[in-house]
Design a protein around this motif. Structure first.
Motif, short mmCIF file in Angstrom:
data_model
loop_
_atom_site.label_atom_id
_atom_site.label_comp_id
_atom_site.label_asym_id
_atom_site.label_seq_id
_atom_site.Cartn_x
_atom_site.Cartn_y
_atom_site.Cartn_z
N GLY A 250 0.81 -1.21 0.00
CA GLY A 250 0.00 0.00 0.00
C GLY A 250 0.84 1.26 0.00
N SER A 251 0.28 2.32 0.58
CA SER A 251 0.96 3.61 0.64
C SER A 251 2.14 3.54 1.59
N VAL A 252 2.97 4.59 1.57
CA VAL A 252 4.13 4.65 2.47
C VAL A 252 3.68 4.59 3.92
N GLY A 253 2.61 5.33 4.23
CA GLY A 253 2.10 5.32 5.61
C GLY A 253 1.61 3.96 6.03
N GLN A 254 0.91 3.27 5.12
CA GLN A 254 0.43 1.93 5.43
C GLN A 254 1.58 0.96 5.62
N ARG A 255 2.60 1.06 4.79
CA ARG A 255 3.77 0.17 4.93
C ARG A 255 4.46 0.38 6.27
N ASP A 256 4.67 1.66 6.63
CA ASP A 256 5.35 1.94 7.90
C ASP A 256 4.55 1.43 9.09
N ALA A 257 3.24 1.71 9.08
CA ALA A 257 2.38 1.27 10.18
C ALA A 257 2.33 -0.25 10.25
N SER A 258 2.27 -0.90 9.08
CA SER A 258 2.21 -2.35 9.03
C SER A 258 3.49 -2.98 9.58
N LEU A 259 4.63 -2.45 9.19
CA LEU A 259 5.90 -3.00 9.68
C LEU A 259 6.02 -2.85 11.19
N GLY A 260 5.56 -1.71 11.71
CA GLY A 260 5.61 -1.49 13.16
C GLY A 260 4.73 -2.47 13.92
N SER A 261 3.53 -2.72 13.40
CA SER A 261 2.61 -3.63 14.08
C SER A 261 3.06 -5.09 13.93
N LEU A 262 3.62 -5.45 12.78
CA LEU A 262 4.16 -6.81 12.62
C LEU A 262 5.33 -7.06 13.57
N ALA A 263 6.16 -6.03 13.74
CA ALA A 263 7.28 -6.17 14.68
C ALA A 263 6.77 -6.43 16.09
N ALA A 264 5.69 -5.73 16.48
CA ALA A 264 5.11 -5.94 17.81
C ALA A 264 4.51 -7.34 17.94
N ALA A 265 3.87 -7.81 16.87
CA ALA A 265 3.22 -9.13 16.91
C ALA A 265 4.23 -10.28 16.92
N PHE A 266 5.41 -10.05 16.33
CA PHE A 266 6.43 -11.10 16.24
C PHE A 266 7.45 -11.06 17.38
N ARG A 267 7.51 -9.96 18.11
CA ARG A 267 8.61 -9.73 19.05
C ARG A 267 8.76 -10.87 20.06
N ASN A 268 9.95 -11.51 20.04
CA ASN A 268 10.30 -12.56 21.00
C ASN A 268 9.28 -13.70 21.04
N ASN A 269 8.67 -14.00 19.90
CA ASN A 269 7.67 -15.06 19.87
C ASN A 269 7.91 -15.95 18.65
N ALA A 270 8.78 -16.92 18.81
CA ALA A 270 9.14 -17.80 17.70
C ALA A 270 7.95 -18.63 17.25
N GLU A 271 7.06 -18.96 18.18
CA GLU A 271 5.90 -19.79 17.83
C GLU A 271 4.99 -19.07 16.84
N VAL A 272 4.69 -17.80 17.12
CA VAL A 272 3.83 -17.02 16.22
C VAL A 272 4.50 -16.85 14.86
N ILE A 273 5.81 -16.59 14.86
CA ILE A 273 6.54 -16.41 13.60
C ILE A 273 6.49 -17.69 12.77
N THR A 274 6.73 -18.83 13.43
CA THR A 274 6.74 -20.11 12.71
C THR A 274 5.38 -20.43 12.13
N GLU A 275 4.32 -20.28 12.93
CA GLU A 275 2.97 -20.58 12.46
C GLU A 275 2.56 -19.66 11.32
N PHE A 276 2.96 -18.42 11.42
CA PHE A 276 2.55 -17.46 10.41
C PHE A 276 3.29 -17.65 9.09
N MET A 277 4.59 -17.89 9.17
CA MET A 277 5.40 -17.97 7.96
C MET A 277 5.25 -19.31 7.24
N GLY A 278 5.06 -20.40 7.99
CA GLY A 278 5.05 -21.73 7.40
C GLY A 278 4.08 -21.94 6.27
N PRO A 279 2.80 -21.76 6.48
CA PRO A 279 1.81 -22.09 5.44
C PRO A 279 1.92 -21.23 4.19
#
Length: 691
Positions: A250-279
């Protein structure tokens, strides 16, 4: 057993804070961001067309709707980009009045009615116009200003702005979303309860809306509020992370906001990262990696373009170094890119031009300072460019800002943490008599800001340069530091003490004797008791270094009825600041390395009355959540119980007063250093019997 480890010298303190004016990192036109620019009272809070700020705030409560609407617009327009004006209007009570206007407009109900079919496209009714202006004003108060966010929240505006997201007019929804986004970019924004079902449904609805500001708001809320493992897993299960990945295109603003929220959702959580990336076969990762590559190319192009603009003879060339400085500040990746693009050389060449504009020269010096603030490779390149002679001249420049910028540049070049580079820098600079003279002269400058900037350079170059120390002392440099330690300005006092502290780092007895002669025990004690925490800390750090070494240097703290030791004890008992306490307890640790008289003095300070237990502060340090305090306190006990004529008596006292029981409970301390030293202490005491 480990005598070389017992003394505790306070390590050299190197910083590179400086006053600066920030600029937007854009190419053309070069626009100045005045948010952090110093302004005078008359320039920062001026009267509007219909009167001063007080009158304008009063008109926000006017019974005339048109007057009220004009006042809203004027307040909003005045505070944009100015923290000074925001704070001024907050103190005048503008925020609650604006929130009240928004509340009244929402309660009226008309603003939530669709605009008449005959209304021109984009035109709003009066009520909706009031809503837009008041919501925009609240967003402006909150934009990049924590005090503004707190004021908006205190006025109860958050639920009002949330209601605007259901407005039938997209313009109203957009302004509400933008204002909420400003709030959720602050750490003071309330945490959104992601785990509540209705809250989660609302958050998902934001991400599924059409407007960019609304979706960016949803992502900003996630970045701010997604903290726990359970919340991260909820985001995954609700399909939120898939939606966030879609915004990467999307737009620059959407990309920046998305990356920030993804970082928060993935932070120090290998289980969430693995489940999300695998499929997905790594598709989300590929999308993020593609953005990283694109961004790197953009950064290279931006740096290259800025360096080309340095040659512009007009205003663009004058402003360009400031943009480069702002762009690379604190960013090692950009430092590497700039170094590869020969930025250091091109900036150096700007210095050599005749009749260079003072503003351009200041920008060049600040850009060089930023580039030398992190990487040793940049500092080495700087030293290889033979800039010492022109920099020395800039220290004597008639413009105050140039003198400060030159000091900032030198300070960052000399702030290396690597021993070999420290020695290289110290020798490189201290061999130059003209530079030393120029720095000492700046210590007497009429400007206090220049004095502080010069002290920053001195603090770095006096670390461990025994061979050339005599030059600084011979030119009355140390005497100037003594004088500045008595300054009425806290920043000057603190930085003068920092320079003396660094001068005494691993210094010989001759250097320490010179400092004891130049500073009376009463002066040192008064500085330890100073009202300013930074002064207390540096004064204690200086004493810590002075008593690191021979018995003779320790003896000095007992002069004038132990006035210095008493001052140290008083700070340990009453000061709440951890940095001050840390320096104070290390002073006791070094004194405890001395002879029996010195050890007994420390023991009496910690245990003033036999059978009454240790001073409460000492127990608090042993049980502190700060591992540094626990470690420093254990070192005091190790030094007190080293084999010596009175060691057994002191160990018995530690046992009888319950201290060793506390120490035994620390054998599995979570901090490895503390754990090791606790076991050292217990092993040491066992040599004299099983307590």
């Amino acid at each position: 057993p480990f005598p070389s480890l017992f003394p505790f010298s306070s390590p050299p303190y190197k910083s590179f804070r400086r006053r600066r004016i920030r600029f937007h990192a854009i190419l053309l036109p070069l626009s100045i961001d005045t948010t952090d620019m110093p302004t005078t009272a008359s320039a920062s809070f001026t009267s509007g067309a219909d009167g001063g700020p007080t009158s304008l705030v009063a008109r926000l409560s006017s019974g005339d709707p048109d007057v009220k609407l004009r006042a809203l617009r004027e307040v909003k327009n005045q505070i944009i980009g100015s923290k000074t004006k925001k704070l001024g209007y907050i103190k005048l009570g503008a925020v609650p009045r604006v929130a009240s206007i928004l509340s009244a407009a929402i309660a009226d109900g008309d603003c939530f009615q669709p605009a008449p079919a005959a209304s021109p496209r984009g035109m709003l009714g009066y009520s909706s116009n009031v809503v837009v202006q008041s919501a925009a004003a609240l967003g402006s108060f909150a934009c990049g200003f924590d005090e503004g966010v707190q004021a908006v929240l205190a006025a109860g505006a958050l639920p009002l702005l949330v209601r605007l997201l259901d407005h039938p007019d997209d313009k109203v929804v957009d302004v509400g979303a933008r204002s909420l986004k400003m709030i959720y970019q602050s750490e003071f924004a309330p945490k959104y309860e992601i785990l509540e079902r209705k809250s989660l449904e609302f958050l998902v609805s934001l991400l599924n809306r059409e407007g960019e500001n609304v979706t960016e708001l949803g992502a900003s809320i996630i970045a701010h509020s997604c903290r726990t493992v359970e919340e991260q897993k909820t985001m995954l299960e609700a399909g939120v992370l898939k939606r966030l990945v879609s915004f990467l295109d999307g737009s620059v603003g959407q990309r920046d906001a998305s990356l920030g929220s993804l970082a928060a959702a993935f932070r120090n959580n290998a289980e969430v990262i693995t489940e999300f990336m695998g499929p997905h076969g790594g598709k989300p990762f590929n999308a993020i990696f593609r953005l990283t590559v694109d961004e790197l190319g953009f950064k290279r192009k931006l740096v290259t373009t800025l360096l080309e603009l340095l040659d512009d003879p007009g205003q663009v060339g004058d402003e360009c170094p400031f943009v480069l400085s702002s762009l690379v500040e604190g960013k090692e990746d950009l430092h590497k890119i700039a170094l590869e693009a020969d930025a250091m050389v091109k900036l150096r060449n700007c210095m050599d031009k005749e009749n260079v504009n003072p503003r351009r020269l200041r920008g060049v010096l600040l850009a060089l300072a930023d580039l030398c603030s992190k990487l040793e490779s940049c500092r080495s390149t700087f030293l290889s460019m033979k800039v010492l002679k022109p920099l020395t001249g800039f220290l004597n420049h008639k413009e105050e800002d140039i003198r400060i910028a030159a000091c900032t540049c030198l300070k960052n070049v000399t702030r290396s943490v690597k021993k070999c580079f420290q020695n290289l820098c110290a020798g490189y600079f201290m061999k130059n008599e003209a530079l030393v003279n120029a720095l000492i002269l700046l210590l007497t400058d009429a400007s206090e800001e220049v004095q502080v900037a010069a002290l920053g350079v001195v603090s770095n170059i006096v670390v461990d340069f025994t061979t050339h120390k005599s030059m600084f002392v011979a030119h009355e440099g140390m005497q100037q530091l003594f004088c500045l330690s008595k300054s009425m300005v806290p920043a000057v006092r603190s930085n003068a003490l920092r320079a003396l502290r660094n001068m005494t780092f691993l210094a010989d007895d001759k250097c320490k004797e010179a400092i004891y002669l130049g500073m009376t025990p009463s002066l040192i004690a008064n500085l330890i008791r100073d009202d300013e925490l930074s002064v207390k800390e540096q004064a204690l750090a200086l004493v810590r270094n002075l008593v690191d070494g021979s018995v003779g240097s320790i003896e000095q703290v007992f002069a004038d009825d132990s006035i210095i030791l008493d001052a140290v004890g008083s700070q340990l008992q009453c000061c709440p600041n951890a940095e001050v306490l840390l320096q104070g307890i290390y002073v006791l640790g070094n004194i405890a390395c001395g002879n029996e008289i010195h050890k007994e003095a420390v023991t009496c300070l910690l245990f003033p009355l036999a059978g009454r237990g240790p001073e409460p502060f000492f127990v608090n340090f042993l049980l502190s959540s700060d591992s540094r305090l626990r470690l420093a306190t254990i070192w005091v006990l190790i030094n007190l119980t080293l084999p010596s004529p009175g060691a057994l008596k002191r160990q018995e006292r530690l046992q009888n007063e319950g201290v060793l029981s506390i120490v035994r409970s620390m054998v599995n301390d979570p901090c490895l250093d503390v754990k090791i030293r606790v076991r050292t202490l217990l092993t040491q005491t066992e040599h004299f019997g099983d307590f």
